[in-house]
Design a protein around this motif. Structure first.
Motif, mmCIF file in Angstrom:
data_model
loop_
_atom_site.group_PDB
_atom_site.id
_atom_site.type_symbol
_atom_site.label_atom_id
_atom_site.label_comp_id
_atom_site.label_asym_id
_atom_site.label_seq_id
_atom_site.Cartn_x
_atom_site.Cartn_y
_atom_site.Cartn_z
ATOM 1 N N GLU A 50 65.835 40.546 -100.934
ATOM 2 C CA GLU A 50 64.599 41.298 -101.164
ATOM 3 C C GLU A 50 63.826 40.805 -102.376
ATOM 4 O O GLU A 50 62.724 41.279 -102.648
ATOM 5 N N LEU A 51 64.383 39.865 -103.100
ATOM 6 C CA LEU A 51 63.781 39.416 -104.348
ATOM 7 C C LEU A 51 62.638 38.440 -104.067
ATOM 8 O O LEU A 51 62.856 37.328 -103.592
ATOM 9 N N SER A 52 61.418 38.861 -104.380
ATOM 10 C CA SER A 52 60.249 38.013 -104.136
ATOM 11 C C SER A 52 59.964 37.146 -105.356
ATOM 12 O O SER A 52 60.317 37.496 -106.485
ATOM 13 N N PRO A 53 59.299 36.004 -105.155
ATOM 14 C CA PRO A 53 58.982 35.107 -106.278
ATOM 15 C C PRO A 53 58.181 35.786 -107.383
ATOM 16 O O PRO A 53 58.366 35.501 -108.561
ATOM 17 N N ALA A 54 57.268 36.697 -107.005
ATOM 18 C CA ALA A 54 56.422 37.347 -108.005
ATOM 19 C C ALA A 54 57.238 38.194 -108.975
ATOM 20 O O ALA A 54 56.925 38.263 -110.167
ATOM 21 N N VAL A 55 58.278 38.840 -108.477
ATOM 22 C CA VAL A 55 59.124 39.675 -109.338
ATOM 23 C C VAL A 55 59.852 38.809 -110.357
ATOM 24 O O VAL A 55 59.941 39.148 -111.546
ATOM 25 N N VAL A 56 60.356 37.678 -109.913
ATOM 26 C CA VAL A 56 61.056 36.766 -110.823
ATOM 27 C C VAL A 56 60.095 36.227 -111.883
ATOM 28 O O VAL A 56 60.398 36.216 -113.076
ATOM 29 N N SER A 57 58.915 35.784 -111.455
ATOM 30 C CA SER A 57 57.940 35.212 -112.386
ATOM 31 C C SER A 57 57.547 36.210 -113.467
ATOM 32 O O SER A 57 57.438 35.865 -114.648
ATOM 33 N N ARG A 58 57.347 37.463 -113.071
ATOM 34 C CA ARG A 58 56.931 38.474 -114.044
ATOM 35 C C ARG A 58 58.050 38.768 -115.039
ATOM 36 O O ARG A 58 57.806 38.890 -116.245
ATOM 37 N N GLY A 115 54.331 35.166 -102.352
ATOM 38 C CA GLY A 115 53.721 33.919 -102.790
ATOM 39 C C GLY A 115 52.514 33.485 -101.993
ATOM 40 O O GLY A 115 52.207 32.294 -101.919
ATOM 41 N N LYS A 116 51.764 34.439 -101.417
ATOM 42 C CA LYS A 116 50.601 34.085 -100.605
ATOM 43 C C LYS A 116 49.504 33.450 -101.459
ATOM 44 O O LYS A 116 48.927 32.428 -101.092
ATOM 45 N N SER A 117 49.212 34.075 -102.601
ATOM 46 C CA SER A 117 48.168 33.527 -103.476
ATOM 47 C C SER A 117 48.562 32.153 -104.004
ATOM 48 O O SER A 117 47.738 31.239 -104.074
ATOM 49 N N GLN A 118 49.829 32.019 -104.357
ATOM 50 C CA GLN A 118 50.301 30.721 -104.833
ATOM 51 C C GLN A 118 50.226 29.669 -103.727
ATOM 52 O O GLN A 118 49.891 28.511 -103.983
ATOM 53 N N LEU A 119 50.523 30.075 -102.497
ATOM 54 C CA LEU A 119 50.440 29.128 -101.380
ATOM 55 C C LEU A 119 49.007 28.637 -101.206
ATOM 56 O O LEU A 119 48.774 27.450 -100.941
ATOM 57 N N ALA A 120 48.031 29.544 -101.345
ATOM 58 C CA ALA A 120 46.627 29.126 -101.235
ATOM 59 C C ALA A 120 46.303 28.063 -102.284
ATOM 60 O O ALA A 120 45.627 27.069 -101.995
#
Length: 702
Positions: free
Chosen positions: A415-423, A266-271
């Protein structure tokens, strides 16, 4: 009409089409004043008839190759140039280019010489005949380039040199620069534009001058997450957000933030969230060119430089994603330096003087020179959110498609990152009309499972990890201290470091799970496989990360098989064995939460480590009455009649019985039905017989 002629010639190659007057003048000056006509002639006459037609001297193409052709051409060129300058009063460039140059002049404060050079460079890269003419001068050094522009544009050479210097606005904005990497090249190659699409964009109609740079940087999309989704880094954000507020309010220079973490955290989302929090626009530096191909680190730095200049007067933040393109694009094996290392002075100056606050995003920090890292004002490691945050993020992106149970189950996967869930949610949302409502959760879980496997993670298991046994009760644990009292004391103190030791299956890990539930805290479990790495220093980093995550999440940290990390250093044979123990001791000393370590091997633990544990609790085999009560619970759960004759066997014969043995037998019952109490007793006996000291004479009760 002039615009139409230019397009017609460039697109369709009409042989008799004349170029724009300004293009004609530049071609004539280059052929006549710079001596280009000498290279325009070969033994058969002209080597490029199209140039003759462009300057309205098509008659020259009909001449044979007499010995005096050079003299004829020189006379024709002089006559044509004189006539052109006498008859044409307006040598303007296309109106679209004029308008955009005027906008840029206001936006980035270009002087007249810089505007003239920019006009020429844009038409040089877009008008094929002008480029062909300048290609007659195949060997253009930097001094010759400045002299050429001085002649063609009618500018003093010193003004050209200043305009193209590193202190000029053309260079600072990245609009035009002299390519010094090629000491000798054609003029088109020496005059390097901002990017491949810039010339075409300048020749198009645009209202907002910032849009002229859209191939270099563009405005980011609004955030999909909220600041509350980053509670796991809240202490750092509580410093960063006021700092960015102050920087924007005061126009502070040299404000740079480095955010790193694994892909998908979530680095891009944090920005985007940070920009929203400080009420600023966010612009992203491009990572691909006009044709959607990746661009190299140097080109991205030019885009960043342009953005810093163009956006100076805006209340905005800049984000530079994938900083590896600049800081880690070298090769340690081949000795090739990264783009940042080859431009170290410029990078350092930019980090100290950039007028627009910049957020630098990276997947890793290990390959970046520490000399650069120290120049960032704030450095934040963004890890995968903890369980509570994961559940919140999953709920935010997919609550309309996911059941509450599935949300909680997915949140268990570390290990589940936010980007994987969103996609996965996005994919299922597009086909939800053809899916039964009850199947959407299953479909999302299937997609997530496939991604986790492809990322070399364990498959998704839709059941609660670290779940307590159905019959767990501290009363069924044989410990040398009262577990209920320990839990009550920790609830009051808020912190503890416990070492649980004893044979396998005696309930050490289960107690850690129960303690977390009792304290109403999340549980963070780390096993040896999660921590140990074959790479030097990585084990220590994993240990530090586990303690840091537990502290951030306010979790109970349960570390199984702690003997793997706390072996007596006096027996160490390798340096890394000592550093691992040292790291473990340091983390234990600094940790202010609840830490539970379990081990089957108490002997051989480092003495300094033992002193750091607040309490060491021994777990042993079940006492006779405990074993009998647990036996009754399991028999009752299976709906079997109880025979009191079994009590003596359970209490006296099975002296090495543990809660883990009952759990193993219960798992067998799923596929190997137990039909009587004697059958359960036989299975327990078999479990005990496998242990050292567990073999006994055949039990009489059947």
């Amino acid at each position: 009409m002039l615009r139409i002629n230019r397009i017609a010639y460039k697109t369709y190659g009409i042989p008799n089409a004349a170029a724009l007057p300004i293009i004609q003048k530049w071609i004539l000056r280059s052929l006549l004043l710079l001596g280009g006509y000498k290279r325009w002639i070969d033994k058969n006459g002209l080597n490029n008839d199209e140039i003759a037609h462009a300057i309205e001297l098509g008659c020259l193409t009909e001449h044979p190759a007499p010995s005096k052709l050079s003299e004829i051409i020189v006379v024709a060129l002089k006559t044509r140039l004189s006539k052109l300058e006498d008859e044409v009063s307006d040598f303007s460039v296309p109106s679209e280019l004029t308008q955009n140059i005027d906008r840029l002049q206001t936006l980035v404060k270009l002087n007249q010489a810089e505007c003239s050079i920019l006009e020429f460079a844009i038409l040089l890269h877009s008008e094929s005949l002008l480029e062909q003419t300048m290609d007659l001068f195949a060997q253009m050094s930097t001094p010759i380039t400045c002299n050429t522009l001085s002649v063609l544009l009618g500018l003093p050479k010193k003004d050209v040199q200043k305009a193209l210097s590193s202190s000029g606005q053309l260079f600072q904005t990245g609009l035009v620069r002299i390519d010094h990497t090629a000491s000798i090249a054609s003029l088109c190659n020496k005059l390097d534009l901002l990017n491949n699409g810039f010339a075409d964009r300048m020749l198009s109609s645009e209202e907002d001058p910032v849009l002229l740079f859209m191939d270099s940087f563009s405005q980011a999309q609004p955030p999909q997450l909220a600041i509350t989704d980053y509670a796991h880094v809240e202490p750092k954000l509580s410093i960063l957000i006021p700092y960015l507020y102050h920087a924007l309010a005061t126009g502070s220079k040299g404000v740079n933030v480095f955010i790193y973490g694994p892909p998908g955290t979530g680095k891009s989302q944090l920005a985007r969230v940070l920009a929203a929090e400080v009420q600023a626009e966010l612009y992203e530096v491009a990572s691909e060119d006009y044709g959607h191909d990746p661009i190299n680190g140097e080109a991205r730095l030019r885009a960043l430089r342009a953005a810093q200049t163009v956006l100076t007067d805006k209340r905005c933040l800049l984000v530079f994603d994938e900083t590896e393109d600049v800081f880690a694009d070298g090769s340690g094996i081949l000795g090739k330096k990264s783009t940042a290392q080859t431009r170290k002075a410029w990078i350092n100056r930019m980090l100290e003087e950039n007028p627009v606050p910049c957020l630098w995003l990276s997947n890793s920090v290990s390959q970046i020179d520490p000399a650069f890292i120290r120049r960032f004002d704030v450095v934040i490691e963004l890890t995968v959110p903890g369980k509570v945050q994961r559940a919140s993020i999953i709920r935010a992106v997919g609550s309309d498609l996911l059941s509450h149970q599935t949300i909680q189950q997915l949140a268990e996967v570390e290990e589940l990152s936010p980007a994987v869930v969103s996609r996965a949610v996005r994919v299922v949302r597009t086909i939800r009309e053809v899916l039964p409502e009850a199947k959407t959760s299953e479909a999302i879980a299937h997609l997530i499972d496939s991604t986790l496997i492809a990322q070399n993670h364990a498959p998704l298991k839709l059941k609660k990890a670290n779940q307590l046994p159905d019959f767990y009760d501290p009363a069924f644990v044989n410990a040398d201290a009262c577990l209920e009292q320990i839990a009550s004391g920790i609830a009051q103190s808020g912190s503890a470091r416990l070492c649980l030791y004893g044979p396998p299956g005696t309930g050490k890990s289960a107690f850690g799970c129960w303690l977390a539930d009792r304290l109403d805290k999340p549980l963070l479990v780390r096993k040896v496989s999660d921590i140990v790495s074959p790479y030097v220093g990585e084990t220590e980093r994993n240990l530090a990360r586990a303690f840091r995550e537990a502290e951030t999440e306010k979790s109970v940290l349960l570390l199984d098989e702690v003997d793997s990390f706390l072996q007596d250093r006096r027996r160490a044979n390798r340096n890394w064995e000592i550093t691992e123990v040292n790291e473990m001791l340091t983390q234990m000393e600094c940790f202010d939460g609840v830490f539970v370590a379990s081990t089957n091997l108490m002997d051989g633990l480092d003495q300094a480590a033992l002193r750091r544990f607040d309490l060491k609790v021994k777990f042993g085999y079940l006492q006779p009455e405990q074993a009998w009560q647990l036996f009754l619970c399991h028999v009752e759960a299976l709906g079997l009649p109880v025979d009191e004759h079994a009590k003596e066997s359970v209490c006296r014969e099975l002296t090495v019985l543990t809660p883990g043995d009952f759990a193993a037998v219960a798992r067998q019952a799923r596929f190997r039905p137990i039909k009587s109490a004697s059958g359960m007793l036989a299975l327990l006996e078999a479990e005990c017989a496998l242990k050292e000291g567990g073999r006994r004479q055949t039990i009489g009760f059947r």
